[in-house]
Structure formats: C-alpha cells, structure tokens
Design a protein around this motif. Structure first.
Motif, PDB file in Angstrom:
ATOM      1  N   LYS A   1       0.832  -1.210   0.000  1.00 18.01           N
ATOM      2  CA  LYS A   1       0.000   0.000   0.000  1.00 18.01           C
ATOM      3  C   LYS A   1       0.864   1.256   0.000  1.00 18.01           C
ATOM      4  O   LYS A   1       0.553   2.230  -0.695  1.00 18.01           O
ATOM      5  N   LEU A   2       1.964   1.235   0.759  1.00 17.65           N
ATOM      6  CA  LEU A   2       2.877   2.382   0.761  1.00 17.65           C
ATOM      7  C   LEU A   2       3.527   2.551  -0.609  1.00 17.65           C
ATOM      8  O   LEU A   2       3.708   3.672  -1.087  1.00 17.65           O
ATOM      9  N   MET A   3       3.896   1.428  -1.233  1.00 22.90           N
ATOM     10  CA  MET A   3       4.459   1.480  -2.583  1.00 22.90           C
ATOM     11  C   MET A   3       3.479   2.148  -3.544  1.00 22.90           C
ATOM     12  O   MET A   3       3.866   2.961  -4.382  1.00 22.90           O
ATOM     13  N   TYR A   4       2.199   1.792  -3.405  1.00 21.51           N
ATOM     14  CA  TYR A   4       1.183   2.342  -4.298  1.00 21.51           C
ATOM     15  C   TYR A   4       1.044   3.852  -4.091  1.00 21.51           C
ATOM     16  O   TYR A   4       0.993   4.621  -5.057  1.00 21.51           O
ATOM     17  N   VAL A   5       1.011   4.287  -2.818  1.00 19.47           N
ATOM     18  CA  VAL A   5       0.865   5.721  -2.507  1.00 19.47           C
ATOM     19  C   VAL A   5       2.060   6.500  -3.061  1.00 19.47           C
ATOM     20  O   VAL A   5       1.908   7.538  -3.724  1.00 19.47           O
TER      21      VAL A   5
ATOM     22  N   HIS B   1       2.318   9.171  -6.332  1.00 19.85           N
ATOM     23  CA  HIS B   1       2.888  10.518  -6.176  1.00 19.85           C
ATOM     24  C   HIS B   1       3.959  10.773  -7.233  1.00 19.85           C
ATOM     25  O   HIS B   1       4.002  11.855  -7.844  1.00 19.85           O
ATOM     26  N   LEU B   2       4.803   9.781  -7.467  1.00 13.70           N
ATOM     27  CA  LEU B   2       5.855   9.942  -8.478  1.00 13.70           C
ATOM     28  C   LEU B   2       5.253  10.123  -9.865  1.00 13.70           C
ATOM     29  O   LEU B   2       5.711  10.973 -10.648  1.00 13.70           O
TER      30      LEU B   2
ATOM     31  N   ALA C   1      -1.391  -4.367  -6.818  1.00 16.32           N
ATOM     32  CA  ALA C   1      -2.657  -3.792  -6.360  1.00 16.32           C
ATOM     33  C   ALA C   1      -3.582  -4.827  -5.753  1.00 16.32           C
ATOM     34  O   ALA C   1      -4.437  -4.508  -4.933  1.00 16.32           O
ATOM     35  N   HIS C   2      -3.421  -6.138  -6.100  1.00 18.79           N
ATOM     36  CA  HIS C   2      -4.305  -7.187  -5.589  1.00 18.79           C
ATOM     37  C   HIS C   2      -3.945  -7.616  -4.191  1.00 18.79           C
ATOM     38  O   HIS C   2      -4.709  -8.307  -3.534  1.00 18.79           O
TER      39      HIS C   2
END
Length: 230
Positions: free
Chosen positions: A134-138, A142-143, A228-229
């Motif tokens: 989830k942190l990777m996704y956030v 942003h990037l 994402a899954h």
C-alpha cells in the motif's frame, strides 16, 4: 498439521472414530467450530469461498492430517469447507476430549504450539507485505503525478524525472522517513524506478534529503498494477 503414526495410535483411545463417504461434507465454512478431526485413512479436500461466492480448492489432507483445531481454540466459525475426497476414516474429538488429549499427550501440545507460532508468523509476514504494498502504491502514484520530461542524453524518450524531498514528503503523507526510504529502495530493486542521486539540502529552515528519481511511467504503472491485488 500432520501427526506421525505412533502419535495417532496414542490418540485413538481418546477420540471417536467416524467414517465419511467420498463427496460427503465433513464441516462447512461459517459453521460454529465444536470438533477437531484427525484423518486416519483416506483423503479430504479443503475449499474456501471466494468473494464471488465460488468454492475454491485450497488443499488436500491425508492420514495424520489434523483440521478444525484453530477455530475450536479461538471459539470461532469454520474458515473453510472440508469434504471427503475418498472414503475416509476420521478420529473426532469434542472440545473437552481434545483438551484432555492435549494434556495427556505432551508431543501433541508441542506440535500445536509450533503450528500456532507458524501461523502467527505467516500472518505477520502477510500484514507486513500488505502494508508495504500500500505504501508502494501511494508513493508510486505521487511519483507518477509529479514526473517531468526534459531532454537528457542519458535518458530514453520514455523516461522522466521527479525531485522528491524526503522529509517534506514524509510529513505531508504522515510517514516515517525511514519507511519512505525503504519503499523507494524496494521500488528500485523491483526495477520500477531509478534513484540517480541524493543530496542534503536546507528547506524551510530544516535539513532535508533531495532524491532525484528517474522513471518510465508505463513501467511503474505496470508494477503498481501487479501489487494492487495484495
């Protein structure tokens, strides 16, 4: 959890033997847990219900396999459905008789502790993986939202750059700087981004670390879709 034949023989007088024909449901997902089962002969299949309502096969058990013990100890509901995949003979314990068996057979209590520890450890790992994903996704989003494209002889046409101020970003998103750094390192290791360089700068009167990040948006998007899954 699987028991050796010697231990099965030791437990037989403490439980009740029951037989099920191939295809019969032994226990059903969602039911109250009130018994523990040990396979004496034959095989059983384990199924879990998917979010869409379909039964999904998740495992097979044979002689020595113990099932139903976790839900019994937690006084919860069955988390899976178990069916006889052949004619089976089971050793069945009520809650009281299983606790008696645990107290009378030290090896059984030791094996249960090992199994509990293993499952707790697996759960902790999964929680960590979910949190990191989830942190990777956030951070990845942003990037993508802040990527800029400029001509650079060292970049491919598809690559852009992002300047990320570590402390500022961490404060804005209520994260620890060490965690952001760890996620950036994981994204780099996965090949989703490149960190060209970092430098220490002063920003708003405080020391900050500026990350120069290079990325291919399509590549980063594909990686974010793949996690994402989780």
């Amino acid at each position: 959890m699987e028991l050796k034949q010697e231990l099965l023989e030791e437990l037989k007088p403490l439980g009740e033997e029951q037989r099920f024909n191939m295809g019969e449901v032994i226990l059903r997902e969602g039911e109250k847990a009130d018994k523990v089962y040990v396979v004496l002969s034959g095989h059983v299949s384990v199924f879990k219900r998917s979010p869409s309502g379909e039964e999904v096969f998740v495992g097979l058990g044979g002689p020595g396999t113990v099932f139903g013990e976790m839900a019994l100890f937690l006084e919860g509901e069955r988390t899976a459905t178990v069916r006889a995949s052949s004619n089976v003979s089971l050793l069945v314990f009520s809650a009281d008789s299983f606790l008696q068996a645990v107290s009378k057979v030290p090896e059984l209590s030791y094996m249960l502790l090992k199994e509990f520890s293993k499952r707790v450890n697996n759960l902790n790992r999964r929680i960590i993986n979910i949190t990191t994903s989830k942190l990777m996704y956030v951070i990845g989003m942003h990037l993508l939202e802040n990527v800029k494209f400029e001509e650079n002889p060292y970049y491919t046409p598809e690559e852009g750059t992002v300047e990320l101020y570590m402390r500022t970003f961490a404060v804005e998103y209520s994260m620890e700087p060490e965690k952001v750094e760890s996620v950036l390192s994981a994204l780099k290791k996965a090949g989703a981004i490149n960190v060209d360089r970092t430098e220490t700068v002063e920003r708003e009167g405080k020391e900050d670390t500026l990350y120069y990040i290079r990325l291919n948006p399509s590549k980063l998007k594909a990686y974010l879709r793949s996690i994402a899954h989780v």
